[in-house]
Scaffold this active site. Structure first.
Site, PDB file in Angstrom:
ATOM      1  N   CYS A 109     147.529  27.764  15.299  1.00  0.00           N
ATOM      2  CA  CYS A 109     148.036  29.085  14.910  1.00  0.00           C
ATOM      3  C   CYS A 109     148.963  28.880  13.715  1.00  0.00           C
ATOM      4  O   CYS A 109     149.979  28.193  13.834  1.00  0.00           O
ATOM      5  CB  CYS A 109     148.785  29.656  16.121  1.00  0.00           C
ATOM      6  SG  CYS A 109     149.585  31.225  15.805  1.00  0.00           S
ATOM      7  N   CYS A 120     157.317  45.312  12.767  1.00  0.00           N
ATOM      8  CA  CYS A 120     156.844  45.821  14.065  1.00  0.00           C
ATOM      9  C   CYS A 120     157.997  45.695  15.069  1.00  0.00           C
ATOM     10  O   CYS A 120     158.732  44.700  15.062  1.00  0.00           O
ATOM     11  CB  CYS A 120     155.613  45.058  14.526  1.00  0.00           C
ATOM     12  SG  CYS A 120     154.234  45.253  13.363  1.00  0.00           S
ATOM     13  N   LEU A 224     146.512  46.385  17.398  1.00  0.00           N
ATOM     14  CA  LEU A 224     146.512  47.841  17.602  1.00  0.00           C
ATOM     15  C   LEU A 224     147.769  48.278  18.362  1.00  0.00           C
ATOM     16  O   LEU A 224     148.541  49.092  17.907  1.00  0.00           O
ATOM     17  CB  LEU A 224     145.235  48.250  18.344  1.00  0.00           C
ATOM     18  CG  LEU A 224     144.911  49.732  18.324  1.00  0.00           C
ATOM     19  CD1 LEU A 224     144.767  50.274  16.913  1.00  0.00           C
ATOM     20  CD2 LEU A 224     143.636  50.024  19.124  1.00  0.00           C
ATOM     21  N   HIS A 225     147.938  47.785  19.554  1.00  0.00           N
ATOM     22  CA  HIS A 225     149.174  47.945  20.332  1.00  0.00           C
ATOM     23  C   HIS A 225     149.499  49.342  20.841  1.00  0.00           C
ATOM     24  O   HIS A 225     150.419  49.517  21.651  1.00  0.00           O
ATOM     25  CB  HIS A 225     150.398  47.408  19.585  1.00  0.00           C
ATOM     26  CG  HIS A 225     150.273  45.984  19.158  1.00  0.00           C
ATOM     27  ND1 HIS A 225     149.803  44.997  19.983  1.00  0.00           N
ATOM     28  CD2 HIS A 225     150.547  45.375  17.972  1.00  0.00           C
ATOM     29  CE1 HIS A 225     149.804  43.840  19.330  1.00  0.00           C
ATOM     30  NE2 HIS A 225     150.236  44.046  18.117  1.00  0.00           N
TER      31      HIS A 225
HETATM   32  N1  SAH Z   1     150.947  39.856  11.205  1.00  0.00           N
HETATM   33  C1  SAH Z   1     149.756  39.649  11.918  1.00  0.00           C
HETATM   34  C2  SAH Z   1     149.628  38.261  12.494  1.00  0.00           C
HETATM   35  C3  SAH Z   1     150.849  37.623  13.107  1.00  0.00           C
HETATM   36  S1  SAH Z   1     151.423  38.246  14.632  1.00  0.00           S
HETATM   37  C4  SAH Z   1     149.590  40.686  13.013  1.00  0.00           C
HETATM   38  O1  SAH Z   1     150.529  41.415  13.274  1.00  0.00           O
HETATM   39  O2  SAH Z   1     148.491  40.797  13.545  1.00  0.00           O
HETATM   40  C5  SAH Z   1     150.208  37.702  15.822  1.00  0.00           C
HETATM   41  C6  SAH Z   1     150.116  38.576  17.053  1.00  0.00           C
HETATM   42  O3  SAH Z   1     151.316  38.449  17.887  1.00  0.00           O
HETATM   43  C7  SAH Z   1     149.994  40.052  16.720  1.00  0.00           C
HETATM   44  O4  SAH Z   1     149.055  40.691  17.525  1.00  0.00           O
HETATM   45  C8  SAH Z   1     151.376  40.531  17.052  1.00  0.00           C
HETATM   46  O5  SAH Z   1     151.406  41.912  17.249  1.00  0.00           O
HETATM   47  C9  SAH Z   1     151.711  39.734  18.275  1.00  0.00           C
HETATM   48  N2  SAH Z   1     153.136  39.764  18.637  1.00  0.00           N
HETATM   49  C10 SAH Z   1     154.182  39.950  17.805  1.00  0.00           C
HETATM   50  N3  SAH Z   1     155.335  39.908  18.506  1.00  0.00           N
HETATM   51  C11 SAH Z   1     155.013  39.707  19.812  1.00  0.00           C
HETATM   52  C12 SAH Z   1     155.784  39.533  21.011  1.00  0.00           C
HETATM   53  N4  SAH Z   1     157.104  39.556  20.991  1.00  0.00           N
HETATM   54  N5  SAH Z   1     155.129  39.323  22.159  1.00  0.00           N
HETATM   55  C13 SAH Z   1     153.759  39.244  22.171  1.00  0.00           C
HETATM   56  N6  SAH Z   1     152.992  39.380  21.066  1.00  0.00           N
HETATM   57  C14 SAH Z   1     153.610  39.611  19.885  1.00  0.00           C
HETATM   58 FE1  SF4 Z   2     154.580  41.176  10.770  1.00  0.00          FE
HETATM   59 FE2  SF4 Z   2     154.137  43.007  12.662  1.00  0.00          FE
HETATM   60 FE3  SF4 Z   2     152.595  40.801  12.546  1.00  0.00          FE
HETATM   61 FE4  SF4 Z   2     155.171  40.625  13.293  1.00  0.00          FE
HETATM   62  S1  SF4 Z   2     153.524  41.681  14.372  1.00  0.00           S
HETATM   63  S2  SF4 Z   2     154.120  39.276  11.876  1.00  0.00           S
HETATM   64  S3  SF4 Z   2     156.129  42.217  11.997  1.00  0.00           S
HETATM   65  S4  SF4 Z   2     152.768  42.456  11.003  1.00  0.00           S
END
Ligand code: SAH
Ligand code: SF4
Length: 368
Positions: A109, A120, A224-225
């Protein structure tokens, strides 16, 4: 100025770039393939060791180029075998890379940016703000380091069978450096991964999803979330720029370009926020009869964050609702808990981060 900084770092040059460099020295294109193998498969750290290249060429490379790998700050190994590396990225900042060994595969990763501008609500990387894009050499350098240091699999294969851009940063906000990095990951002369085993995860930068589909054809995961815009606006602020309908259209266009390709939708399970039966139903409405898989991610808490992880029962119920509606749904196992290596906990803790105000962040995202 350090003269070395003017030299080209070969770790970030895909085949075409290397061929162009070697053409300047009057060399044939096959030398580029040899160089790729030395750099990425054999993990050469200097030109001297590249014994099947003519001595004169090695000397010329020495004057024009460097092999500049990332600076390792720490390596931690979890009780479950997960490995986390912290690499210095300048000015007291760091990025993290995580290796997750499993029976059937070894997944690396990797990070694409120092910090992230997209903010986010549940993400530790987002909470630290955006610092800068990683260069192609810094992205590939993470793979190079892991590939050199991890033992081979018991069947003799290389340790890394899959690479996911799920570390720090938003890869599609750094598309310019992402694309040549992907080229090296899938090149037979470098890491030789199939496109299917390279996954770009994005929070949904729609124009870049289209570009990725046209130019790279790797696997796509979308964060998506939330199953409606009101909730997603709150959790994933880029949704205000590219709302769900627009994002999903881009996903289906992506899937259409590549037959039999499923898009993975990541969905972080936040207690009492997005984990209700009604959310599962809404999500199923959005994705039903589409080339979609859902990966539920139990939220990983970090200091200073308001959210809580959904209970195991709630996650199971949510997954069962999706399955009952005909969707493929899985729940991600949390790995590397004891070394803070889980999704969303990557923050490159070195010292206090530079915080970028949201308005500045958005302009950077758009211009990236
Ligand atoms: N920026 C990209 C890739 C990095 S984050 C993205 O957002 O897709 C990789 C994954 O981890 C994403 O699905 C993200 O939403 C998730 N993620 C971020 N913070 C998290 C947390 N605290 N607990 C679980 N998953 C999390
Ligand atoms: Fe950036 Fe959102 Fe991905 Fe975190 S989850 S790395 S803030 S895009």
């Amino acid at each position: 100025m350090n003269p070395a900084s003017q030299k080209q770092n070969l770790l970030g040059l895909p085949q075409g770039g290397l061929e162009a460099l070697l053409a300047e020295f009057g060399e044939k294109p096959y030398r580029a393939r040899q160089l790729l193998q030395w750099l990425h498969q054999r993990g050469a750290a200097d030109f001297e060791s590249m014994t099947d290249l003519p001595k004169k060429l090695r000397e010329r490379l020495e004057t024009a180029a460097v092999i500049d790998g990332p600076t390792l700050m720490s390596e931690k190994v979890s009780a479950d075998g997960t490995v986390k590396w912290l690499f210095l990225s300048g000015a007291g900042q760091a990025v993290e890379t995580v290796f997750i060994p499993e029976a059937a595969r070894g997944t690396l990763c990797i990070s694409s940016q120092v910090g992230c501008a997209l903010d986010c609500a549940f993400c530790a990387t987002g909470a630290q703000g955006f610092n800068r894009n990683l260069t192609t050499a810094e992205i590939v350098g993470q793979v190079n380091h892991a590939n050199r240091t991890l033992p081979r699999r018991s069947n003799g294969e290389a340790a890394i069978t899959n690479v996911v851009f799920m570390g720090m940063g938003e890869p599609l906000a750094n598309y310019r450096n992402l694309r040549p990095a992907i080229e090296l990951l899938i090149s037979d002369h470098a890491y030789g991964l199939s496109r299917r085993r390279v996954t770009v995860s994005t929070s949904g930068i729609v124009p870049q999803i289209d570009k990725l589909g046209d130019e790279c054809n790797v696997s796509l995961a979308v964060s998506l979330h939330a199953p409606n815009d009101a909730l997603r606006n709150r959790l994933v602020p880029i949704n205000r720029v590219h709302p769900i309908a627009e994002l999903l259209d881009a996903c289906w266009r992506y899937a259409d370009k590549h037959a039999r390709r499923f898009i993975t939708f990541e969905y972080v399970m936040l207690r009492g926020v997005n984990d209700g039966t009604q959310h599962a139903e809404q999500l199923a409405d959005l994705l039903n009869n589409k080339p979609a898989k859902v990966n539920l991610i139990p939220f990983n808490p970090f200091p200073g964050n308001e959210f809580k992880r959904s209970s195991r029962d709630t996650i199971e119920h949510f997954q069962n609702r999706l399955r009952a509606r005909g969707l493929v749904a899985t729940t991600r196992k949390t790995r590397g808990d004891d070394i803070d290596a889980a999704c969303g906990q990557l923050a490159g803790k070195v010292k206090d981060r530079i915080r970028v105000r949201l308005s500045e962040k958005n302009s950077r995202v758009v211009s990236a």
